[in-house]
Motif scaffolding. Structure first.
Motif, mmCIF file in Angstrom:
data_model
loop_
_atom_site.group_PDB
_atom_site.id
_atom_site.type_symbol
_atom_site.label_atom_id
_atom_site.label_comp_id
_atom_site.label_asym_id
_atom_site.label_seq_id
_atom_site.Cartn_x
_atom_site.Cartn_y
_atom_site.Cartn_z
ATOM 1 N N LEU A 270 70.100 5.886 -19.378
ATOM 2 C CA LEU A 270 69.049 5.559 -20.333
ATOM 3 C C LEU A 270 67.854 4.896 -19.653
ATOM 4 O O LEU A 270 66.709 5.050 -20.103
ATOM 5 N N ALA A 271 68.131 4.175 -18.559
ATOM 6 C CA ALA A 271 67.056 3.459 -17.871
ATOM 7 C C ALA A 271 66.270 4.347 -16.915
ATOM 8 O O ALA A 271 65.128 4.032 -16.580
ATOM 9 N N CYS A 272 66.848 5.466 -16.474
ATOM 10 C CA CYS A 272 66.180 6.302 -15.460
ATOM 11 C C CYS A 272 66.357 7.779 -15.791
ATOM 12 O O CYS A 272 67.455 8.329 -15.599
ATOM 13 N N THR B 31 69.442 10.649 -14.999
ATOM 14 C CA THR B 31 70.047 11.436 -16.076
ATOM 15 C C THR B 31 70.088 12.912 -15.711
ATOM 16 O O THR B 31 71.121 13.575 -15.845
ATOM 17 N N ILE C 223 72.442 -4.931 -11.482
ATOM 18 C CA ILE C 223 72.145 -3.524 -11.215
ATOM 19 C C ILE C 223 73.196 -2.958 -10.269
ATOM 20 O O ILE C 223 73.391 -3.481 -9.166
ATOM 21 N N ALA D 112 69.094 -8.905 -13.421
ATOM 22 C CA ALA D 112 69.977 -7.891 -14.001
ATOM 23 C C ALA D 112 71.064 -7.488 -13.005
ATOM 24 O O ALA D 112 70.835 -7.438 -11.803
ATOM 25 N N GLN E 37 74.146 3.269 -19.456
ATOM 26 C CA GLN E 37 73.004 2.356 -19.367
ATOM 27 C C GLN E 37 72.050 2.778 -18.259
ATOM 28 O O GLN E 37 70.823 2.732 -18.427
ATOM 29 N N VAL E 38 72.606 3.209 -17.114
ATOM 30 C CA VAL E 38 71.770 3.664 -16.002
ATOM 31 C C VAL E 38 71.013 4.928 -16.397
ATOM 32 O O VAL E 38 69.818 5.074 -16.110
#
Length: 213
Positions: A113-115, A119, A83, A81, A110-111
């Motif tokens: 939503l992933a962590c 957020t 990243i 990915a 996207q970041v």
């Protein structure tokens, strides 16, 4: 260091040759995989090689054939990915949202939503930046409470540090005055001290400071 010290030169060169093609092919694997799926596996390595060569690939034809064989056998490694680095994520968070490009805003989403921690840190960081830019010191205590409640640990520590000197920080986020002028004079005095360190005494230092006052 131990590996380079204890390994024969021929073996090091061979291992470097083995690793290099994968690195060269990595940016093009997503395209190759998509073309392979689109053609349902009925595509030649030569054709794919020519297609990615036109896109900037500088590796050999054999590397492409090897990856294509792995796709057919179902043993191909998953694509790593893309990243973004912590420095890049931080820059996206700290900049005003309207200054981000559409792609940067999408990557940050996207970041987030992933962590969940990122957020929450992003929301609090932007809220604090708003306090600073618009001098909304009256909202500082509420911000500290929110940060201490569910923020990531580094931000909780920052909030606790602000609470220790709450009145001064609130004043700094409310009043139009600052210690910038004083800090400028302090920096000037330190510069003069460094220039004459070891060559003169307090009398000359005092004279030079008063002469430039």
């Amino acid at each position: 260091m131990r590996r380079f010290r204890d390994t024969d030169l021929d073996e090091l060169l061979a291992s470097a040759r083995d690793r290099r093609p994968n690195g060269v092919l990595e940016p093009f694997k997503a395209y190759l995989n998509a073309r392979f799926t689109e053609a349902q596996g009925q595509v030649s390595g030569t054709r794919l090689f020519l297609e990615i060569q036109a896109r900037g690939f500088r590796g050999s034809r054999q590397v492409v054939r090897k990856h294509l064989a792995a796709l057919r056998a179902g043993t191909a490694e998953p694509i790593r990915a893309d990243i973004p680095s912590p420095r890049k994520i931080t820059s996206w968070i700290m900049r005003p949202r309207e200054t981000l490009t559409e792609s940067q805003d999408e990557r940050l989403l996207q970041v987030r939503l992933a962590c969940p921690d990122i957020t929450r840190a992003c929301d609090l960081a932007r809220a604090f930046a708003d306090l600073v830019r618009h001098r909304r010191g009256f909202l500082l205590l509420e911000w500290i409470r929110q940060a201490e409640q569910d923020a990531p640990k580094p931000m909780q520590g920052f909030a606790s540090f602000l609470r220790q000197d709450l009145d001064a920080v609130t004043a700094g986020l409310t009043l139009p005055w600052s210690s910038g002028v004083v800090e400028g004079h302090v920096n000037r005095i330190k510069t003069i001290k460094r220039a004459i360190y070891g060559r003169a005494g307090f009398r000359l230092l005092r004279t030079r400071i008063l002469a430039r006052a």
